[in-house]
Enzyme design. Structure first.
Site, PDB file in Angstrom:
ATOM      1  N   GLN A   1     -11.438 192.758  14.147  1.00 49.15           N
ATOM      2  CA  GLN A   1     -12.780 193.038  14.330  1.00 49.15           C
ATOM      3  C   GLN A   1     -13.465 191.540  15.093  1.00 49.15           C
ATOM      4  OE1 GLN A   1     -14.761 193.539  10.212  1.00 49.15           O
ATOM      5  NE2 GLN A   1     -12.777 194.602   9.746  1.00 49.15           N
ATOM      6  N   CYS A   2     -12.645 190.392  14.879  1.00 47.21           N
ATOM      7  CA  CYS A   2     -13.136 189.276  15.437  1.00 47.21           C
ATOM      8  C   CYS A   2     -12.703 188.869  16.670  1.00 47.21           C
ATOM      9  CB  CYS A   2     -12.915 188.091  14.615  1.00 47.21           C
ATOM     10  SG  CYS A   2     -13.662 188.164  13.032  1.00 47.21           S
ATOM     11  N   THR A   3     -13.542 188.384  17.625  1.00 47.45           N
ATOM     12  CA  THR A   3     -12.751 187.995  19.063  1.00 47.45           C
ATOM     13  C   THR A   3     -12.098 186.909  18.646  1.00 47.45           C
ATOM     14  OG1 THR A   3     -15.045 188.435  19.850  1.00 47.45           O
ATOM     15  CG2 THR A   3     -13.691 187.433  21.242  1.00 47.45           C
TER      16      THR A   3
END
Length: 712
Positions: free
Chosen positions: A574-576
């Protein structure tokens, strides 16, 4: 000029002054903190350089460091000012009065003669040989009205007059005066002289040309030695700030007096040294021969000759000038001047065509205020872009400040401030003159269906995003997900906006410019500003433009429509998750790409370029303008690619843009709620069915590649 067979009188181009605002700021501080009502003369240092442009003369300039420090009465010429051809120091005197009446009552002619007497005494004593800059003394009288922040001033450049005046013959460009071999030799000697740190601030010198050895640059004290060499030609050279093709600059006046007086020469060959981009330019430089009829009288002349030298004002008359800094003395204005300094210096030599007005007036919309958005905003300000809008719906979290340069720990407290709002506050703290705005909203995305209760709100967001894109010149797509880039890509293709995408993987990045919209003209158009495209855009048919080679957008290589990429994902998905150095690199390239587009004659319609595409020598001043730049940190590699627009693209193809124009927001709502709608519309569904009819022998053990970040 000449009458009959008489030789023309040698006429000199007056020296001009230029005063940097920093000088007045420094003088104000000196007046307030040290001088008080003391009107004693102040030693100052001016700086000048040889002409470096065929249409513009250089001036004698006063800078903040031209004045002594508040703790010293000595004029400051620091080591940084020595050994720099563009900062040749010239000694001067400043008389600053306490009142405007005192300024007007100064006996200016007496002051001019007193300063000229110093030059004359240096000529008689031979002190010139030790410090040739003494030939160029100057004088400034001023009154500083610190209540109104206005400054009255008048420059004088004392010059000793010759009576009768000198005449000139054979005045022509140096490239025509010398032989081709001598041109090459003198050019090399001058450039070598330029690179010698101990001599580059010596504005008067000798050019010695020997038939059996390369030309050399000598100090004036070596004149007799040069004369003794058989067949040697000696020219008296000087840094000439003047650009005129038929007149030498003002420094030659006192120089000739010194030469005639010192060596008793009746005829003198002089060399007006001028440059182009910091190197000797013998097409711009001049060579001539000055002669005098009464050399014996001059050689033994003991009385100081007549003096001229007061500068004319902007009206072409002898008189003072006045400058008001009331609007520029506040810190914000000072910050603007400092911020623009690097850009203005770039224009001096490297990029004369740099258009600062276009940069400062370009309106940029940044979709995403995360790692990429923060870096892009900083880079835009460094390039002189002043109008920036940031759009984001998120809040600053504790993990953000280390990677996202516009945020600090304070922005994370109490649940975190809205990113767009915090970013704008940070930009204003960094540079108060920035015109930054924040927009807090989420971008509607295909593959993320909305309920009937949410429908009106989502459609309002679509309208807001469309209006934002229409009101800006450049759109940066910097969001975390692929699907969040679809709607702005469609709007940009419809409105024909400059669009730049930056996307990150774990150790790789993509930076690309989107091609023009499918309804834009197929031929190239010259553009002067970001949105000055021809009004003919609305009259060009889709069919005509499909035949042309448009550059693709971010979605042109896809064979599926963008869908929900965040649901059912682990935290790292979900995170970069990306290497820290990647975002600054990609952000810098994205902004450099924009600057290249704004300065390219064809603007948004510019073709994709490679390093090999400019072998013919027609490369733009900023270099090539690629379509896509893909890089890998793990390999420390970078490559330039080009991708043409796809007729089946789900975002910028003619059929998608046409359908949007027909149905408007209903089309967008259907694309959001029905994941396969875009694939059906563009023919991707049929394409996938056709591909599925083939039996392919894939290795059974090949697995899917995880994608931690935005796909690139």
């Amino acid at each position: 000029m000449d009458q009959g067979n008489e030789e023309p009188i040698l006429q000199f181009a007056p020296l001009q002054s230029s005063v940097d605002e920093g000088f007045w700021h420094r003088l104000s501080s000196l007046k307030l903190n040290k001088l008080g009502i003391d009107e004693s003369p102040i030693p100052v240092t001016g700086f000048y350089a040889p002409c470096s442009h065929h249409q513009v003369s250089n001036h004698l300039t006063l800078l903040s460091e031209s004045l002594p420090s508040e703790s010293s009465e000595q004029s400051i010429v620091s080591p940084l000012n020595r050994g720099n051809r563009n900062r040749c120091p010239v000694p001067g005197i400043l008389y600053n009065t306490n009142t405007l009446e005192g300024f007007q009552a100064l006996d200016k002619q007496s002051l001019l003669k007193a300063e000229a007497k110093k030059i004359w005494e240096a000529v008689l004593s031979g002190e010139i040989e030790n410090d040739v800059s003494l030939l160029l003394r100057f004088l400034v009288v001023s009154f500083a009205d610190l209540k109104k922040w206005s400054f009255h001033y008048w420059f004088a450049f004392p010059a000793l007059t010759l009576d009768p005046p000198a005449t000139v013959v054979n005045l022509k460009p140096a490239a025509q005066w010398f032989s081709s071999q001598e041109v090459e030799s003198v050019t090399t000697a001058c450039n070598d002289w330029r690179d010698t740190c101990s001599t580059t601030d010596v504005p008067f010198f000798l050019v010695s040309i020997s038939p059996n050895s390369p030309a050399t640059i000598k100090h004036l004290s070596e004149f007799e030695a040069c004369q003794r060499v058989n067949g040697n030609k000696v020219l008296f050279g000087f840094y000439d700030p003047c650009h005129l093709p038929n007149n030498p600059g003002w420094p030659l006046r006192n120089y000739l007096w010194y030469i005639f007086r010192k060596w008793g020469l009746q005829k003198v060959a002089f060399f007006c040294y001028r440059e182009n981009r910091g190197f000797a330019d013998l097409e711009l430089s001049l060579v001539g021969e000055a002669s005098i009829s009464n050399i014996e009288e001059l050689k033994y002349h003991q009385n100081m000759p007549n003096v001229v030298g007061w500068e004319v004002n902007n009206r072409g008359k002898k008189g003072s000038r006045c400058i008001s800094l009331a609007k520029t003395m506040d810190p914000t204005r000072l910050a603007i001047e400092a911020a623009d300094l690097n850009l203005k210096l770039m224009r001096w030599r490297q990029l004369p065509s740099l258009n600062l007005n276009v940069l400062s007036s370009t309106r940029c919309l940044l979709l995403g205020a995360g790692t990429l958005g923060c870096q892009v905003a900083r880079m835009l300000m460094a390039w002189g872009v002043r109008k920036i809008t940031l759009l984001d719906s998120g809040k600053v979290s504790m993990s953000n400040p280390l990677r996202q340069s516009l945020y600090t720990l304070d922005d994370c407290l109490n649940g975190g401030e809205l990113k767009a709002v915090a970013a704008v506050k940070s930009l204003s703290r960094i540079f108060p003159a920035v015109e930054a705005e924040s927009v807090v909203m989420a971008i509607p995305m295909p593959g993320h269906p909305v309920t009937s209760q949410e429908q009106n709100s989502v459609l309002d967001d679509c309208k807001h995003l469309r209006d934002l894109i229409d009101s800006h010149d450049v759109i940066f797509l910097l969001t975390d997900t692929r699907e969040s880039r679809w709607l702005p890509t469609l709007f940009c293709a419809n409105s024909n906006k400059i669009t730049i995408t930056a996307a990150l993987g774990f150790d790789s990045f993509l930076v690309m410019r989107h091609g023009a919209g499918p309804l834009s003209p197929s031929r190239e158009i010259k553009v002067e500003s970001p949105n000055e495209l021809s009004a003919e855009i609305g009259h060009v048919s889709i069919t005509d433009n499909v035949r042309s080679q448009r550059l693709g957008c971010y979605f042109c290589n896809d064979v599926v429509a963008p869908v929900d990429s965040t649901s059912n994902r682990t935290l790292d998905q979900q995170c970069t998750v990306t290497r820290p150095g990647l975002a600054p690199i990609a952000s810098a390239l994205a902004v450099e790409l924009l600057v290249g587009i704004l300065h390219h004659p064809s603007g948004i319609l510019a073709k994709a370029e490679f390093a090999s595409s400019h072998d013919s020598g027609d490369e733009q001043p900023l270099g090539i303008l690629p379509h896509q730049v893909r890089g890998s940190i793990s390999q420390f590699s970078q490559m330039i690619l080009v991708g043409q627009a796809s007729t089946s693209c789900t975002a910028c193809s003619p059929i998608v843009v046409s359908e949007y124009r027909k149905r408007g927001l209903d089309f967008i709502l259907e694309a959001i709620n029905h994941p396969t709608y875009l694939e059906d519309l563009t023919g991707l569904t049929e394409l996938m069915k056709s591909a599925g009819s083939y039996e392919l022998d894939w290795d059974n053990d090949s697995g899917d590649e995880d994608d931690d970040c935005v796909e690139i």
